[in-house]
Design a protein around this motif. Structure first.
Motif, PDB file in Angstrom:
ATOM      1  N   VAL A 181       0.853  -1.199   0.000  1.00 56.52           N
ATOM      2  CA  VAL A 181       0.000   0.000   0.000  1.00 56.52           C
ATOM      3  C   VAL A 181       0.890   1.251   0.000  1.00 56.52           C
ATOM      4  N   ASP A 182       1.924   1.247   0.847  1.00 54.39           N
ATOM      5  CA  ASP A 182       2.827   2.410   0.895  1.00 54.39           C
ATOM      6  C   ASP A 182       3.532   2.614  -0.437  1.00 54.39           C
ATOM      7  N   GLU A 183       3.946   1.516  -1.068  1.00 53.38           N
ATOM      8  CA  GLU A 183       4.613   1.635  -2.378  1.00 53.38           C
ATOM      9  C   GLU A 183       3.675   2.270  -3.405  1.00 53.38           C
ATOM     10  N   ARG A 184       2.417   1.832  -3.372  1.00 51.12           N
ATOM     11  CA  ARG A 184       1.436   2.373  -4.335  1.00 51.12           C
ATOM     12  C   ARG A 184       1.169   3.842  -4.064  1.00 51.12           C
ATOM     13  N   ILE A 185       1.132   4.215  -2.792  1.00 52.58           N
ATOM     14  CA  ILE A 185       0.894   5.630  -2.455  1.00 52.58           C
ATOM     15  C   ILE A 185       2.126   6.458  -2.834  1.00 52.58           C
ATOM     16  N   VAL A 237      -6.877 -25.210 -10.977  1.00 58.59           N
ATOM     17  CA  VAL A 237      -8.129 -24.493 -11.256  1.00 58.59           C
ATOM     18  C   VAL A 237      -8.626 -23.775  -9.997  1.00 58.59           C
ATOM     19  N   SER A 238      -8.464 -24.399  -8.826  1.00 57.72           N
ATOM     20  CA  SER A 238      -8.943 -23.704  -7.627  1.00 57.72           C
ATOM     21  C   SER A 238      -8.046 -22.498  -7.320  1.00 57.72           C
ATOM     22  N   ALA A 239      -6.735 -22.630  -7.554  1.00 59.12           N
ATOM     23  CA  ALA A 239      -5.848 -21.472  -7.345  1.00 59.12           C
ATOM     24  C   ALA A 239      -6.173 -20.374  -8.362  1.00 59.12           C
ATOM     25  N   ALA A 240      -6.482 -20.771  -9.595  1.00 64.32           N
ATOM     26  CA  ALA A 240      -6.853 -19.782 -10.621  1.00 64.32           C
ATOM     27  C   ALA A 240      -8.137 -19.054 -10.188  1.00 64.32           C
ATOM     28  N   GLY A 241      -9.048 -19.806  -9.564  1.00 63.73           N
ATOM     29  CA  GLY A 241     -10.300 -19.211  -9.062  1.00 63.73           C
ATOM     30  C   GLY A 241     -10.009 -18.116  -8.044  1.00 63.73           C
ATOM     31  N   LEU A 242      -9.020 -18.360  -7.189  1.00 64.20           N
ATOM     32  CA  LEU A 242      -8.657 -17.339  -6.181  1.00 64.20           C
ATOM     33  C   LEU A 242      -8.084 -16.094  -6.856  1.00 64.20           C
ATOM     34  N   LEU A 243      -7.220 -16.332  -7.859  1.00 61.30           N
ATOM     35  CA  LEU A 243      -6.616 -15.186  -8.558  1.00 61.30           C
ATOM     36  C   LEU A 243      -7.702 -14.329  -9.202  1.00 61.30           C
ATOM     37  N   ILE A 244      -8.668 -15.006  -9.801  1.00 62.48           N
ATOM     38  CA  ILE A 244      -9.718 -14.291 -10.528  1.00 62.48           C
ATOM     39  C   ILE A 244     -10.675 -13.570  -9.586  1.00 62.48           C
ATOM     40  N   ALA A 245     -11.063 -14.285  -8.509  1.00 63.50           N
ATOM     41  CA  ALA A 245     -12.063 -13.706  -7.595  1.00 63.50           C
ATOM     42  C   ALA A 245     -11.426 -12.719  -6.628  1.00 63.50           C
ATOM     43  N   GLY A 246     -10.070 -12.706  -6.580  1.00 66.18           N
ATOM     44  CA  GLY A 246      -9.416 -12.050  -5.460  1.00 66.18           C
ATOM     45  C   GLY A 246      -8.915 -10.650  -5.669  1.00 66.18           C
ATOM     46  N   PHE A 247      -9.170 -10.021  -6.818  1.00 66.36           N
ATOM     47  CA  PHE A 247      -8.628  -8.655  -6.888  1.00 66.36           C
ATOM     48  C   PHE A 247      -9.640  -7.602  -7.300  1.00 66.36           C
ATOM     49  N   ASP A 248     -10.506  -7.883  -8.305  1.00 59.95           N
ATOM     50  CA  ASP A 248     -11.404  -6.801  -8.723  1.00 59.95           C
ATOM     51  C   ASP A 248     -12.488  -6.545  -7.678  1.00 59.95           C
ATOM     52  N   LEU A 277      -2.906  -2.515  -6.921  1.00 61.67           N
ATOM     53  CA  LEU A 277      -2.602  -2.912  -5.543  1.00 61.67           C
ATOM     54  C   LEU A 277      -3.150  -4.304  -5.220  1.00 61.67           C
ATOM     55  N   THR A 278      -4.452  -4.505  -5.456  1.00 65.83           N
ATOM     56  CA  THR A 278      -5.051  -5.788  -5.057  1.00 65.83           C
ATOM     57  C   THR A 278      -4.534  -6.923  -5.953  1.00 65.83           C
ATOM     58  N   SER A 279      -4.189  -6.607  -7.203  1.00 66.84           N
ATOM     59  CA  SER A 279      -3.595  -7.639  -8.072  1.00 66.84           C
ATOM     60  C   SER A 279      -2.251  -8.067  -7.512  1.00 66.84           C
ATOM     61  N   SER A 280      -1.435  -7.087  -7.064  1.00 67.04           N
ATOM     62  CA  SER A 280      -0.116  -7.517  -6.580  1.00 67.04           C
ATOM     63  C   SER A 280      -0.242  -8.254  -5.252  1.00 67.04           C
ATOM     64  N   ILE A 281      -1.247  -7.939  -4.446  1.00 64.51           N
ATOM     65  CA  ILE A 281      -1.388  -8.654  -3.170  1.00 64.51           C
ATOM     66  C   ILE A 281      -1.775 -10.121  -3.423  1.00 64.51           C
ATOM     67  N   ILE A 282      -2.774 -10.360  -4.258  1.00 63.70           N
ATOM     68  CA  ILE A 282      -3.202 -11.753  -4.492  1.00 63.70           C
ATOM     69  C   ILE A 282      -2.087 -12.511  -5.220  1.00 63.70           C
ATOM     70  N   ALA A 283      -1.371 -11.812  -6.120  1.00 62.68           N
ATOM     71  CA  ALA A 283      -0.280 -12.480  -6.846  1.00 62.68           C
ATOM     72  C   ALA A 283       0.861 -12.842  -5.891  1.00 62.68           C
ATOM     73  N   GLU A 284       1.179 -11.954  -4.964  1.00 64.87           N
ATOM     74  CA  GLU A 284       2.239 -12.260  -3.973  1.00 64.87           C
ATOM     75  C   GLU A 284       1.850 -13.472  -3.148  1.00 64.87           C
ATOM     76  N   LEU A 285       0.561 -13.487  -2.742  1.00 70.59           N
ATOM     77  CA  LEU A 285       0.087 -14.583  -1.895  1.00 70.59           C
ATOM     78  C   LEU A 285       0.256 -15.924  -2.608  1.00 70.59           C
ATOM     79  N   LEU A 286      -0.049 -15.943  -3.900  1.00 73.79           N
ATOM     80  CA  LEU A 286       0.044 -17.201  -4.644  1.00 73.79           C
ATOM     81  C   LEU A 286       1.408 -17.409  -5.290  1.00 73.79           C
TER      82      LEU A 286
END
Ligand code: HEM
Length: 376
Positions: free
Chosen positions: A91-95, A199-210, A115-124
């Protein structure tokens, strides 16, 4: 309850009362998710399409529970709270990046989505350069204008990309969610196949940022518009966790959730035949004055409203604890580091997404006087 024709032409019962919506979402024996929760808004998700292996959002009962048991512990409150320092850093980097830009800036595409794309991508454990593959898949899937072929064409590269990540991590595990899912999913009576994991991990990526990105921009819009509520948060940041719940209740960012009746049944005295579609309008339920007398008022000091902005029952949002951490850090940091944040256009000129399954402003132009350094 009223009979409605959805944008995709599906005839359904629309359920709007808080108690009725909870009844539908809470009873998967009577109301199946097999047909998919958004088939009524997205033509690219026809209810009779086969369910891909691992696409657990369209599974019921034990089959669904098998995936939730795998994913649940990885996305628990405790685990997600441990992510907080990493989220704060992003968040600080984005700000900091905003500080380098001359306002106005679109807070949705210029801040919340990256921001939310990089968070879910980092997690996975998805490297930054590979993020467009899931961003494109999600943009196509959630777009009401894309058809089945276009969506399949956007999803296939994502499934094969995450499939290759699963294969790599099986041989060389890292400190990421995919590696942990492989380890946890391999033992037990019913081990998970690589396809199911991918497929379940892909589901998280898709559902997890927008979803979270839309909640950030929609939530900030509501707070900038109701400046008395934003002032309360500035005066007392301990109100922020409650404010996050209130914003998810007040706005929600999902369209109604569709289910299919598995047998002849009744809701609120209305007969529903087996095979009928039912749309549980969680957003309407969150504004039901029979449940919450002043439901149409945004009140960040509200005690628990038992909202269902993250759904209810077995399909309740698996990523809600991550979303909560993200929203809390973003609200706290934005109000602290950019106290002069304001809309750059009159409120009436804000346009809203009308062609997507996730609702919110299409763009949120904002301006500021100065951005304070991180950690102040
Ligand atoms: C503020 C942000 C979010 C909101 C408002 C939200 C809302 C929801 C809702 C209402 C449901 C229930 C769907 C149904 O009953 O059919 C749901 C399910 C789901 N959400 Fe979220 N969500 C958010 C963030 C996230 C994040 C960050 C992730 C990923 C980490 C995620 C992943 C999922 C998945 C995979 C499901 C399907 C669960 C299942 O069918 O078992 N969501 N979400």
């Amino acid at each position: 309850m009223v009979r409605v024709t959805s944008p995709t032409g599906i005839e359904a019962w629309l359920v709007t009362r808080y108690s009725d919506v909870r009844e539908v979402l809470g009873d998967p024996d009577r109301f199946s998710n097999r047909s998919g929760q958004v088939g009524h808004v997205l033509a690219n998700t026809p209810p009779d399409a086969p369910v891909p292996a691992g696409w657990f959002a369209r599974m019921d009962g034990a089959e669904h529970l098998r995936f939730r048991r795998l994913l649940g512990p990885e996305l628990s409150v405790k685990r997600m709270e441990r992510l907080r320092p990493a989220v704060q850093l992003l968040v600080d980097e984005r700000i900091d990046a905003l500080a380098e830009t001359a306002p106005p800036v679109d807070l949705y595409q210029g801040f919340a989505v990256p921001l939310t794309s990089s968070i879910i991508a980092e997690l996975l454990g998805v490297p930054a350069a590979d993020r467009p593959v899931f961003q494109k898949a999600a943009a196509t899937l959630f777009d009401r204008n894309s058809d089945v072929e276009e969506t399949e064409a956007a999803m296939a590269p994502l499934f094969s990309y995450v499939g290759s990540l699963v294969e790599q991590r099986r041989h060389k595990p890292g400190d990421d969610l995919i590696s942990r899912l492989i380890t946890r999913g391999t033992g037990g009576e019913q081990p998970f196949s690589d396809t199911e994991l991918a497929v379940s991990a892909a589901g998280l990526l898709i559902a997890g940022f927008d979803t979270t990105a839309s909640m950030i921009s929609y939530g900030m819009l509501a707070l900038l518009h109701h400046s008395d509520q934003l002032a309360l948060l500035r005066a007392d940041p301990s109100l922020i966790p409650g404010a996050v719940e209130e914003l998810v209740r007040y706005l929600g960012v999902g369209t109604g959730l569709m289910r299919e009746a598995t047998r002849d049944t009744e809701i609120a005295g209305q007969r529903i035949a087996a095979g009928d579609f039912v749309i549980a309008a969680a957003q309407a339920a969150n504004h039901d004055v029979q449940h919450l007398p002043d439901a149409d008022r945004l009140d960040v000091t509200r005690a628990s409203s038992q909202h269902i902005g993250f759904g209810y029952g077995p399909h309740q949002c698996v990523g809600q604890q991550l979303a909560r951490v993200e929203l809390k850090v973003v609200l706290e940091t934005l109000q602290r580091r950019i106290p002069t944040l304001r809309l750059a256009v009159p409120f009436e000129q804000i346009e809203f997404k009308t062609d997507a399954a996730v609702t919110g402003p299409a763009a949120l132009p904002v301006a500021w006087d100065s951005v304070l350094p991180a950690g102040r």
